[in-house]
Design a protein around this motif. Structure first.
Motif, mmCIF file in Angstrom:
data_model
loop_
_atom_site.group_PDB
_atom_site.id
_atom_site.type_symbol
_atom_site.label_atom_id
_atom_site.label_comp_id
_atom_site.label_asym_id
_atom_site.label_seq_id
_atom_site.Cartn_x
_atom_site.Cartn_y
_atom_site.Cartn_z
ATOM 1 N N MET A 1 -51.539 46.517 -10.379
ATOM 2 C CA MET A 1 -51.359 45.280 -9.996
ATOM 3 C C MET A 1 -50.937 45.196 -8.618
ATOM 4 O O MET A 1 -50.083 45.628 -8.184
ATOM 5 N N VAL A 2 -52.021 44.521 -7.602
ATOM 6 C CA VAL A 2 -51.725 44.522 -6.139
ATOM 7 C C VAL A 2 -51.425 43.239 -5.876
ATOM 8 O O VAL A 2 -52.331 42.523 -6.065
ATOM 9 N N PHE A 3 -50.567 43.055 -5.064
ATOM 10 C CA PHE A 3 -49.935 41.646 -4.560
ATOM 11 C C PHE A 3 -50.295 41.681 -3.089
ATOM 12 O O PHE A 3 -49.868 42.587 -2.524
ATOM 13 N N ILE A 4 -51.041 40.594 -2.751
ATOM 14 C CA ILE A 4 -51.148 40.481 -1.212
ATOM 15 C C ILE A 4 -50.661 39.074 -0.809
ATOM 16 O O ILE A 4 -50.560 38.222 -1.465
ATOM 17 N N ALA A 5 -49.968 39.159 0.449
ATOM 18 C CA ALA A 5 -49.196 37.972 0.815
ATOM 19 C C ALA A 5 -49.876 37.649 2.102
ATOM 20 O O ALA A 5 -49.897 38.263 3.232
ATOM 21 N N THR A 6 -50.596 36.514 2.139
ATOM 22 C CA THR A 6 -51.789 36.010 3.339
ATOM 23 C C THR A 6 -51.172 34.696 3.747
ATOM 24 O O THR A 6 -50.365 33.910 2.981
ATOM 25 N N ASP A 7 -51.645 34.526 4.912
ATOM 26 C CA ASP A 7 -51.399 32.928 5.627
ATOM 27 C C ASP A 7 -52.216 32.127 4.800
ATOM 28 O O ASP A 7 -53.257 32.384 3.770
ATOM 29 N N ARG A 8 -51.772 30.862 4.502
ATOM 30 C CA ARG A 8 -52.553 29.592 3.707
ATOM 31 C C ARG A 8 -53.599 29.189 4.716
ATOM 32 O O ARG A 8 -53.532 27.957 5.018
ATOM 33 N N ASP A 9 -54.452 29.686 5.037
ATOM 34 C CA ASP A 9 -55.551 29.352 5.886
ATOM 35 C C ASP A 9 -57.076 30.195 5.569
ATOM 36 O O ASP A 9 -56.856 30.944 4.415
ATOM 37 N N GLN B 1 -56.378 44.805 -10.319
ATOM 38 C CA GLN B 1 -55.674 43.394 -10.436
ATOM 39 C C GLN B 1 -55.160 43.072 -9.059
ATOM 40 O O GLN B 1 -54.094 43.590 -8.864
ATOM 41 N N ILE B 2 -55.655 42.033 -8.483
ATOM 42 C CA ILE B 2 -55.125 41.609 -7.097
ATOM 43 C C ILE B 2 -54.640 40.006 -7.360
ATOM 44 O O ILE B 2 -55.418 39.341 -7.768
ATOM 45 N N SER B 3 -53.395 39.871 -6.885
ATOM 46 C CA SER B 3 -52.954 38.526 -6.861
ATOM 47 C C SER B 3 -52.470 38.236 -5.529
ATOM 48 O O SER B 3 -51.579 38.905 -4.762
ATOM 49 N N LYS C 1 -60.121 34.765 3.536
ATOM 50 C CA LYS C 1 -61.226 35.576 4.084
ATOM 51 C C LYS C 1 -60.787 37.063 3.715
ATOM 52 O O LYS C 1 -61.488 37.858 3.084
ATOM 53 N N ILE C 2 -59.526 37.437 3.969
ATOM 54 C CA ILE C 2 -59.146 38.796 3.755
ATOM 55 C C ILE C 2 -58.948 38.985 2.347
ATOM 56 O O ILE C 2 -59.143 40.071 1.788
ATOM 57 N N SER C 3 -58.423 38.049 1.602
ATOM 58 C CA SER C 3 -58.431 37.859 0.111
ATOM 59 C C SER C 3 -59.592 38.358 -0.391
ATOM 60 O O SER C 3 -59.954 39.286 -1.568
ATOM 61 N N GLN C 4 -60.632 37.675 -0.198
ATOM 62 C CA GLN C 4 -62.265 38.014 -0.622
ATOM 63 C C GLN C 4 -62.692 39.658 -0.244
ATOM 64 O O GLN C 4 -63.402 39.748 -1.048
#
Length: 66
Positions: free
Chosen positions: A1-9, A28-30, A14-17
């Motif tokens: 499982m990979v967790f990513i913490a991104t800005d809410r914008d 598995q990316i969350s 875009k980086i999540s995609q």
């Protein structure tokens, strides 16, 4: 499982995609975003301020002044 913490914008989305696109199909990316703030720095500052206010309220309840 990979967790990513991104800005809410849009940039965070875009980086999540992009990470989903380049990751192996089995990955598995969350994505985690702050609930009320724009970014994690604002979320951290808000948490610190809440804790500071709670401590001040507890101190006043014990008859101590700040």
């Amino acid at each position: 499982m990979v967790f990513i913490a991104t800005d809410r914008d849009r940039a965070g989305e875009k980086i999540s995609q992009e990470l989903h696109r380049i990751a192996p199909k089995t990955a598995q990316i969350s994505r985690h975003v702050p609930k009320h703030q724009k970014d994690w720095n604002e979320a951290l500052q808000a948490q610190i301020e809440r804790e500071r206010q709670q401590e001040n309220q507890r101190s006043r309840g014990r008859g101590l002044s700040c």
